[in-house]
Design a protein around this motif. Sequence first.
Motif, short mmCIF file in Angstrom:
data_model
loop_
_atom_site.label_atom_id
_atom_site.label_comp_id
_atom_site.label_asym_id
_atom_site.label_seq_id
_atom_site.Cartn_x
_atom_site.Cartn_y
_atom_site.Cartn_z
N THR A 8 71.51 50.29 53.45
CA THR A 8 72.48 49.60 52.39
C THR A 8 72.11 50.36 51.22
O THR A 8 73.40 50.89 51.06
CB THR A 8 71.29 48.30 51.05
OG1 THR A 8 70.98 47.26 52.51
CG2 THR A 8 72.04 47.92 50.46
N GLN A 9 71.09 51.66 50.51
CA GLN A 9 71.89 52.65 49.93
C GLN A 9 72.61 53.58 50.31
O GLN A 9 73.50 54.05 49.98
CB GLN A 9 70.26 53.28 49.63
CG GLN A 9 70.47 54.66 49.31
CD GLN A 9 69.26 54.75 48.57
OE1 GLN A 9 68.17 55.27 48.70
NE2 GLN A 9 68.48 55.67 46.93
N LEU A 10 73.06 53.73 52.20
CA LEU A 10 73.74 54.66 52.57
C LEU A 10 75.59 54.36 52.23
O LEU A 10 76.06 54.86 51.94
CB LEU A 10 73.66 54.77 54.07
CG LEU A 10 74.83 55.47 54.76
CD1 LEU A 10 74.78 56.61 54.48
CD2 LEU A 10 74.08 55.14 56.35
N PHE A 11 75.31 52.83 52.72
CA PHE A 11 76.37 52.50 52.14
C PHE A 11 77.35 52.30 50.77
O PHE A 11 78.20 52.50 50.94
CB PHE A 11 76.62 50.67 53.05
CG PHE A 11 77.02 50.36 53.50
CD1 PHE A 11 77.87 51.49 54.97
CD2 PHE A 11 75.50 50.02 55.01
CE1 PHE A 11 78.31 51.18 56.11
CE2 PHE A 11 76.09 49.59 56.25
CZ PHE A 11 77.53 50.61 56.68
N GLN A 12 76.05 52.00 50.05
CA GLN A 12 76.37 51.88 48.63
C GLN A 12 76.80 53.24 48.02
O GLN A 12 77.50 52.84 46.89
CB GLN A 12 74.87 51.41 48.11
CG GLN A 12 74.84 51.15 46.33
CD GLN A 12 73.88 50.46 45.49
OE1 GLN A 12 72.95 49.32 46.55
NE2 GLN A 12 73.56 50.65 44.93
N ASN A 13 76.17 54.22 48.80
CA ASN A 13 76.07 55.66 47.82
C ASN A 13 77.66 56.34 48.15
O ASN A 13 78.80 56.52 47.28
CB ASN A 13 75.58 56.98 48.69
CG ASN A 13 73.98 56.79 47.34
OD1 ASN A 13 73.72 55.81 47.02
ND2 ASN A 13 73.16 57.54 48.24
N ALA A 68 66.56 48.71 56.41
CA ALA A 68 67.84 47.64 55.99
C ALA A 68 68.02 48.03 54.74
O ALA A 68 69.04 48.37 54.40
CB ALA A 68 67.68 46.40 56.38
N SER A 69 66.72 48.79 53.81
CA SER A 69 66.82 49.03 52.60
C SER A 69 68.20 50.58 52.47
O SER A 69 68.32 50.78 52.15
CB SER A 69 66.17 49.04 52.18
OG SER A 69 64.92 50.02 52.84
N GLN A 70 67.54 51.36 53.13
CA GLN A 70 68.48 52.86 53.58
C GLN A 70 69.23 52.58 53.65
O GLN A 70 70.58 53.30 53.15
CB GLN A 70 67.13 53.64 54.27
CG GLN A 70 66.17 54.44 54.02
CD GLN A 70 65.10 55.34 54.42
OE1 GLN A 70 65.87 56.02 56.03
NE2 GLN A 70 63.95 55.14 54.78
N LEU A 106 75.79 46.71 54.31
CA LEU A 106 76.85 46.73 53.68
C LEU A 106 77.26 46.00 52.80
O LEU A 106 77.92 45.52 51.69
CB LEU A 106 77.72 46.92 54.89
CG LEU A 106 80.16 46.69 54.12
CD1 LEU A 106 79.76 47.67 52.84
CD2 LEU A 106 80.72 46.85 55.17
N ASP A 107 76.60 44.12 53.11
CA ASP A 107 77.06 43.48 52.17
C ASP A 107 76.11 43.11 50.76
O ASP A 107 76.78 43.02 49.40
CB ASP A 107 76.88 41.67 52.90
CG ASP A 107 78.18 41.45 53.46
OD1 ASP A 107 78.98 42.06 53.95
OD2 ASP A 107 77.32 40.75 54.67
N ARG A 108 75.55 43.58 50.88
CA ARG A 108 74.40 44.45 50.27
C ARG A 108 74.49 45.45 48.55
O ARG A 108 74.64 45.33 48.16
CB ARG A 108 72.71 44.32 50.74
CG ARG A 108 72.20 42.98 50.78
CD ARG A 108 69.91 43.36 51.28
NE ARG A 108 70.28 44.03 52.01
CZ ARG A 108 69.80 44.17 53.79
NH1 ARG A 108 70.43 42.65 53.87
NH2 ARG A 108 70.39 44.80 54.33
N ALA A 109 74.92 46.02 49.50
CA ALA A 109 75.48 47.50 48.78
C ALA A 109 76.97 46.72 47.87
O ALA A 109 76.86 47.62 46.89
CB ALA A 109 76.06 48.72 49.81
N PRO A 111 66.22 46.19 65.17
CA PRO A 111 67.51 45.43 65.05
C PRO A 111 67.32 44.87 64.20
O PRO A 111 66.86 44.62 63.08
CB PRO A 111 67.29 44.72 66.24
CG PRO A 111 66.34 45.65 67.23
CD PRO A 111 65.55 45.64 66.28
N MET A 112 69.09 45.60 63.09
CA MET A 112 69.26 44.72 62.27
C MET A 112 70.71 45.12 62.65
O MET A 112 71.23 45.33 62.91
CB MET A 112 68.99 45.35 60.70
CG MET A 112 69.08 46.69 60.86
SD MET A 112 69.44 47.64 59.31
CE MET A 112 70.79 47.17 58.52
N ASP A 113 71.92 43.92 61.99
CA ASP A 113 72.70 43.94 60.87
C ASP A 113 73.46 44.35 60.32
O ASP A 113 73.39 44.61 59.00
CB ASP A 113 73.71 42.40 60.64
CG ASP A 113 74.49 42.34 60.83
OD1 ASP A 113 75.68 42.94 61.05
OD2 ASP A 113 75.02 40.75 60.55
#
Length: 380
Positions: A271-276, A267-269, A237-240, A230-232
Motif C-alpha cells: 500500500t505504501q509502495l503504490f501510495q508513494n 499488505a501495508s508495505q 492500490l485501492d487503500r493507497a 498471498p494477497m490481492d
Amino acid sequence: MSIHPLPPPKEPTGLGRLPVARWFLAIGTLAGVTFAAGFAVIMTILGDAVALSQRTDVDAQIARLNTALLLVFGLLLACGLGLVFVVRFAVLKPIDQLTEQVRAVAGGDFDRDLHVDRPAELAELSSHIDSMRRRVVSAWRVASDQAEELRRSNSELEQFAYVASHDLQEPLRKVASFTQMLEQRYGEQLDDRARQYIHYAVDGAKRMQLLINDLLDFSRVGRVNGGRSPMDAGAALDRALDNLSAALEDADAVVTRDELPRVDGNASQLTQLFQNLVENAVKFRSAEPPRIHIGVRRDGDMWEFSCSDNGIGVNQKYADRIFLIFQRLHARDVYPGTGIGLALCRKIVEYHGGRLWLDGDADGHGTTFRWLLPAAGDGR
C-alpha cells in the motif's frame, strides 16, 4: 563450527549407480571363470591327445607342454592376485578413506582434514579438495564475523530508531508548540521580521518531525510490519488511492489500472509502495491534469508492475540518483518532501525479492517506473 551441513549429493544414474569395487568384483569373477574354463578345456584336450598317441617322444613333449602350461597359469594366477591386492589397497581403500572424510565434512565437520597418502593421483586430488575446504571455511568465518557486526549495527540502528521516535520528537513538538504560543501571546508586539523568524522555526521543527517519521518508515521495512503472504495487489492500490483521495481530487487526477493479480507480499508495505508512486506522479505533474496508469504483465514466476504518468519526467542520467536516500532533483520550495520516497519504494520491492527501476525506453512524455513482485503461490 556452527554451520549447516551441506545438502545430500545427487543420486547417480545408469551404470554409475554401481560402486567401483563391484565393477572390479564382477570383472574379476568373469576373468576367474574364464580362466578356470580355459584351463579345464586345455587339460581335456591334452588328455585326449595323450590317449591317442603312444609314442614316447610325443609323451615327453606333451609332459613338457603340461609343465609349461601349468607354469603359465600359475604366473597368471599370481598376477591376478597381485592385481586384486593392488586395486584393493592402493585404489579402493584410499577412495573409501577419502569418501568417509568428504562425508564427514558434508555432515557438518568443516574442520576435518582431507588427506590420503596413495596413489599419487588421489593424494593430489585430496590436497586440492582440502585446500578448497580451507578457503571456503576461511571465507565463511569472515562472512560470519561480518554478519555478526551487521547484526550489532542493526541493533544500534533499532535503538536509534526508538530514540528518534520518542526522545527526539518530543523536543521538536515543544519547540513548535511554544514558538506558536509565543507568536499568539506577543504577536502584537512583534514586527514582521520577528514573525518571519517564528515561521522559520516552526517550519524547521515540522520538517524535522517529517524527516524523522520518514526515516522510521525506511528502517521498519521488513522488520516491524510483519511477514509476507498471498494477497490481492488491487486491494493495496485501492487503500493507497483512498489515502490520496483529497490530493487526487485537488489535482483533478485520473488513475486507471489493469486487472491486478495476487502476489506474495506484505499488505501495508505494498500500500505504501503504490501510495508513494502515485503521490509522486501527482506532485511532479505538468500543466495538464495528471493521468496515471498502473499496468501489469507476467514475467516468468514474477509480475512486472508499472506506474506511468504524463508529468514532467526524469532525465535518464538521474535514473540511479533518484533512488538514493535524501537525493533531490528540485529545490524544496518548488516540490516539497524529504527525498526519501523512492528510496523507500526500492527497499520495499527488494524486501519482496524484486527490483524497481526507471524505464528510460517508455513511449510518450512523463515518467514510467517498473518493478517486479513474486506471484502468489510460487514459494518465493
